[in-house]
Enzyme design. Structure first.
Site, PDB file in Angstrom:
ATOM      1  N   ARG A 121       0.896  -1.166   0.000  1.00  0.00           N
ATOM      2  CA  ARG A 121       0.000   0.000   0.000  1.00  0.00           C
ATOM      3  C   ARG A 121       0.921   1.199   0.000  1.00  0.00           C
ATOM      4  O   ARG A 121       1.621   1.455   0.965  1.00  0.00           O
ATOM      5  CB  ARG A 121      -0.911  -0.025   1.249  1.00  0.00           C
ATOM      6  N   HIS A 124       1.872   7.161   1.744  1.00  0.00           N
ATOM      7  CA  HIS A 124       0.802   8.152   1.636  1.00  0.00           C
ATOM      8  C   HIS A 124       0.519   8.773   3.000  1.00  0.00           C
ATOM      9  O   HIS A 124       1.078   8.358   4.007  1.00  0.00           O
ATOM     10  CB  HIS A 124      -0.472   7.488   1.089  1.00  0.00           C
ATOM     11  N   HIS A 126      -2.981  11.191   5.042  1.00  0.00           N
ATOM     12  CA  HIS A 126      -4.360  11.670   4.849  1.00  0.00           C
ATOM     13  C   HIS A 126      -4.822  12.541   6.001  1.00  0.00           C
ATOM     14  O   HIS A 126      -4.110  12.713   6.994  1.00  0.00           O
ATOM     15  CB  HIS A 126      -5.341  10.525   4.600  1.00  0.00           C
ATOM     16  N   GLU A 130      -5.709   7.070  11.356  1.00  0.00           N
ATOM     17  CA  GLU A 130      -5.958   5.699  10.886  1.00  0.00           C
ATOM     18  C   GLU A 130      -5.673   4.701  12.001  1.00  0.00           C
ATOM     19  O   GLU A 130      -4.575   4.649  12.532  1.00  0.00           O
ATOM     20  CB  GLU A 130      -5.046   5.405   9.678  1.00  0.00           C
ATOM     21  N   HIS A 169       2.823   7.190   6.010  1.00  0.00           N
ATOM     22  CA  HIS A 169       3.017   5.779   6.355  1.00  0.00           C
ATOM     23  C   HIS A 169       2.895   4.887   5.135  1.00  0.00           C
ATOM     24  O   HIS A 169       2.495   5.333   4.055  1.00  0.00           O
ATOM     25  CB  HIS A 169       2.009   5.362   7.431  1.00  0.00           C
ATOM     26  N   GLU A 192     -10.582   5.771   1.572  1.00  0.00           N
ATOM     27  CA  GLU A 192      -9.301   5.136   1.259  1.00  0.00           C
ATOM     28  C   GLU A 192      -8.896   5.427  -0.184  1.00  0.00           C
ATOM     29  O   GLU A 192      -7.742   5.260  -0.558  1.00  0.00           O
ATOM     30  CB  GLU A 192      -9.414   3.622   1.497  1.00  0.00           C
TER      31      GLU A 192
HETATM   32 MN    MN Z   1      -3.370   5.234   5.409  1.00  0.00          MN
END
Ligand code: MN
Ligand code: MN
Length: 415
Positions: A121, A124, A126, A130, A169, A192
């Site tokens: 993943r 990124h 946000h 999370e 992360h 997401e």
């Molecule tokens: Mn995340």
């Protein structure tokens, strides 16, 4: 036939035998208002000629035939990842249930993600914090905290992570078969699918600015991806110690871990019928906006009647079969059924229980947008209130009230 109102009047007058007979016949919600199958007298009243999906209907016996105690109407408190469309890429997939999908859930967005062994993943960050629980396999997480201290760890089934809003992360599935997990963002409007991605920023910055920023020739960036990667297949990382050594150039490490091993932590409550494990900012220091309770209930057990004074509860059902009734003023009471992969939601302060109605262990995790886990247990309240006062409310003898659990057991029965 006695109505419930008649029955209570008789009971108050002391004619207990008659009242008990009436209670057996009419206990529930048969009179005011006349709602529920207990009132159905007309021929064919309870038939459901259809059309209908038998497979879907069978998953919701409590909606098909609510207990007689259900009354009124309440917002839908059931959702599921089972019917959420997967966004599949090479290296994994994700699906989500946001407030747009599940109106009641304004505090939490839920994401269910799978990463293959080596699946990444993308790096990124946000707007929302999370929180996550690993439900299968293992993955490696990396994060940089707000004062530039790096952190790398491996998480396994039952473990949590928490990344504060804005702290960048990544996640990568490990061997032998990658992982699956559930993420909660502390905002029902989060997604997401619109996180800030490192590849997007590179692709949308003038190459000469990239050159100045990193102190290398612009040509260095000739092969960067022009579309973001989001989830992609990578190569398995080396051992954890090597990754930790590679990021610790300054030797500075965050004072508190960004992961917590909830599944193997000591239970906060334990009884013959199950247990509860709690992670909040008192033991998982970094988790300042999300608290969680992992609840395991043996067949026939019930998570005792309670409510949460400080936050809504977002539930993820990990295994087993449950039914839950949520109670609100009105009165309103709605019972729903939950299976693995389903999501439940209970607004702050609304009374509820969760009962294991299957023949295997039931497990779910309750997630709360709050720094601390808080609950009020109904039996704990009523056994720490003058018994004569409680007895007069419920027409129950003080000697019986004295037998109720007075230690907030979490899961009942406890003997
Ligand atoms: Mn995340
Ligand atoms: Mn609860």
């Amino acid at each position: 036939m006695f109505s419930r109102r008649d029955m209570l009047a008789v009971s108050a007058a002391g004619a207990m035998v008659t009242a008990n007979a009436a209670r057996a016949a009419s206990f529930g919600n048969p009179d005011e208002p006349p709602q529920g199958a207990v009132n159905a007298k007309a021929p064919g009243n309870l038939k459901d000629p259809g059309p209908q999906s038998e497979a879907l209907g069978k998953q919701f016996p409590s909606a098909q035939f609510p207990p007689a105690t259900d009354v009124g109407g309440m917002p839908m408190d059931w959702a599921s990842f089972n019917n959420a469309p997967k966004r599949v890429q090479n290296g994994g997939w994700a699906r989500q249930v946001t407030q747009a999908d599940f109106a009641i859930s304004d505090t939490i967005t839920g994401v269910n993600m799978r990463l293959t062994a080596g699946g990444i993943r993308e790096l990124h960050w946000h707007q929302a914090a999370e929180w996550a629980i690993m439900t299968y396999g293992s993955c490696r997480v990396t994060v940089l905290d707000a004062v530039g201290r790096p952190y790398v760890a491996d998480v396994n089934e039952g473990d949590l992570w928490y990344f504060p809003a804005g702290q960048p992360h990544s996640l990568q599935g490990l061997g032998p078969d990658g992982c699956e997990f559930v993420i909660c963002f502390d905002d029902g409007d989060a997604s997401e699918f619109n996180t800030l991605l490192v590849t997007d920023w590179f692709a949308h910055t003038p190459p000469e600015v990239l050159a100045k920023n990193f102190g290398v020739p612009a040509q260095t960036f000739a092969r960067i991806p022009l579309q973001n990667l989001w989830i992609f297949q990578g190569t398995l990382p080396g051992d954890l110690a090597s990754d930790r050594a590679a990021v610790s150039k300054t030797g500075r490490v965050p004072p508190h871990p960004f992961i917590f091993r909830l599944g193997t932590s000591a239970p906060a409550k334990q009884s013959k019928s199950g247990d509860m494990r709690v992670a909040d900012s008192s033991n998982f220091i970094v988790a300042t906006s999300i608290a969680a309770a992992l609840v395991t209930i043996r067949p026939g057990g019930v998570r005792e009647m309670h409510w949460h004074p400080n936050a809504d509860e977002w539930q993820y059902y990990i295994k087993g079969k449950a039914r839950m009734t949520v109670f609100n003023t009105g009165p309103n009471a709605m019972t729903m059924d939950f299976n693995a992969g389903d999501i439940g939601y209970v607004k702050k302060n609304l009374g509820h229980y969760v009962e294991n109605v299957g023949d295997t262990d039931l497990q779910f995790v309750g997630v709360f947008r709050a720094p601390r886990y808080e609950e009020i247990s109904l039996s704990d309240w009523l056994t720490h209130t003058p018994p004569a006062l409680v007895a007069q409310h419920l027409n129950i003898d003080e000697a019986i009230i004295a037998k109720w659990p007075d230690n907030g057991p979490g899961v009942m029965p406890n003997s």
